[in-house]
Design an enzyme around this catalytic site. Sequence first.
Site, PDB file in Angstrom:
ATOM      1  N   LYS A  70      56.874  30.151  11.972  1.00  0.00           N
ATOM      2  CA  LYS A  70      57.657  28.927  11.729  1.00  0.00           C
ATOM      3  C   LYS A  70      59.143  29.258  11.659  1.00  0.00           C
ATOM      4  O   LYS A  70      59.979  28.559  12.231  1.00  0.00           O
ATOM      5  CB  LYS A  70      57.175  28.241  10.435  1.00  0.00           C
ATOM      6  CG  LYS A  70      55.809  27.607  10.600  1.00  0.00           C
ATOM      7  CD  LYS A  70      55.197  27.108   9.310  1.00  0.00           C
ATOM      8  CE  LYS A  70      53.751  26.657   9.562  1.00  0.00           C
ATOM      9  NZ  LYS A  70      53.061  26.172   8.366  1.00  0.00           N
ATOM     10  N   GLN A 103      53.809  26.476   2.189  1.00  0.00           N
ATOM     11  CA  GLN A 103      52.671  27.005   2.940  1.00  0.00           C
ATOM     12  C   GLN A 103      51.402  26.951   2.080  1.00  0.00           C
ATOM     13  O   GLN A 103      51.396  27.367   0.924  1.00  0.00           O
ATOM     14  CB  GLN A 103      52.967  28.443   3.406  1.00  0.00           C
ATOM     15  CG  GLN A 103      51.928  29.041   4.326  1.00  0.00           C
ATOM     16  CD  GLN A 103      51.785  28.314   5.677  1.00  0.00           C
ATOM     17  OE1 GLN A 103      52.721  27.686   6.155  1.00  0.00           O
ATOM     18  NE2 GLN A 103      50.614  28.388   6.272  1.00  0.00           N
ATOM     19  N   ASP A 129      55.500  18.443   6.743  1.00  0.00           N
ATOM     20  CA  ASP A 129      54.065  18.582   7.026  1.00  0.00           C
ATOM     21  C   ASP A 129      53.384  17.214   7.040  1.00  0.00           C
ATOM     22  O   ASP A 129      52.265  17.081   7.529  1.00  0.00           O
ATOM     23  CB  ASP A 129      53.385  19.414   5.922  1.00  0.00           C
ATOM     24  CG  ASP A 129      53.337  20.897   6.239  1.00  0.00           C
ATOM     25  OD1 ASP A 129      53.140  21.244   7.410  1.00  0.00           O
ATOM     26  OD2 ASP A 129      53.498  21.697   5.296  1.00  0.00           O
TER      27      ASP A 129
END
Length: 281
Positions: free
Chosen positions: A52, A96, A119
């Site tokens: 990422k 995460q 997200d």
Amino acid sequence: MAVIIDGKKISAQIKEEVKEKVEQLAQEGIQVTLAVIQVGKDSASSVYVGNKKKACEYVGIRSLSYELEEEVSQEELLSLIEELNGRKDVNGILVQLPLPKHISEESVIRAIDPRKDVDAFHPVNVGSLCIGAPGLVSCTPAGIIQLLKRSGVEIAGKECVVVGRSNIVGKPVALLLLQENGTVTVAHSRTRNLKEITRRADILVVAVGKRQMITREYVKEGAVVIDVGIHREEGSKKLYGDVDFESVEPVCSAITPVPGGVGPMTIAMLMYNCVESLKLQ
Ligand code: GUN
């Protein structure tokens, strides 16, 4: 012979588009910034986080890295999120997952400002998707829609069957297909006569987490098959999907491979969301 839907190529196109947009914003004096939080040192998570950050660097997004100890308390994590929520120079926040057991993922997801939730796991973003209101859309489901559209697959009016009902893929991709005017069925572990249901599909999206579960008998001739699964054979580098590619490819009209199908789309759409999130702030 089925068309192999090239997720690497399509994700690269999207990253180029995002890169251009980021450059434009930079010329207007706007810097896109993503804060990435990792708790502990899980090796799979470290690989994902590393990818990422690399993608951020490639498209010109500034990434801020927060590596917290496995033992960090939930309060400390929540106070970091609160600080990042308040920072005007940070427009995206990503924590995460998975998190260590002593931390509630739900509390953490709810703590992120929905406008910075790249997200799109926050209930406000999920709810917005459900009612078709503006908001961020989670990356893998959004990536699947891009794969279909950019491969020239019409969704409107099609029979779409989603196998799997997870919050991260199954449910949101079903909502997106519905938004695109597909006729959507969601099948899951308690579905009876699964083969009969999946054989109705013009577009079959499989996100069950069972290696090579979907074989030729589950697929209608000419269907488009999207495989979200990813399984690594122990002791080997070979990857498998939820779809038995060898048996399904000859009967369908288009299919995503594993690797190189849905996988690369997730990070491309994360980059896209980092820019989109600016519009909400
Ligand atoms: N862990 C596995 N996939 C994801 C993802 O898409 N986002 C986050 N934050 N964590 C993950």
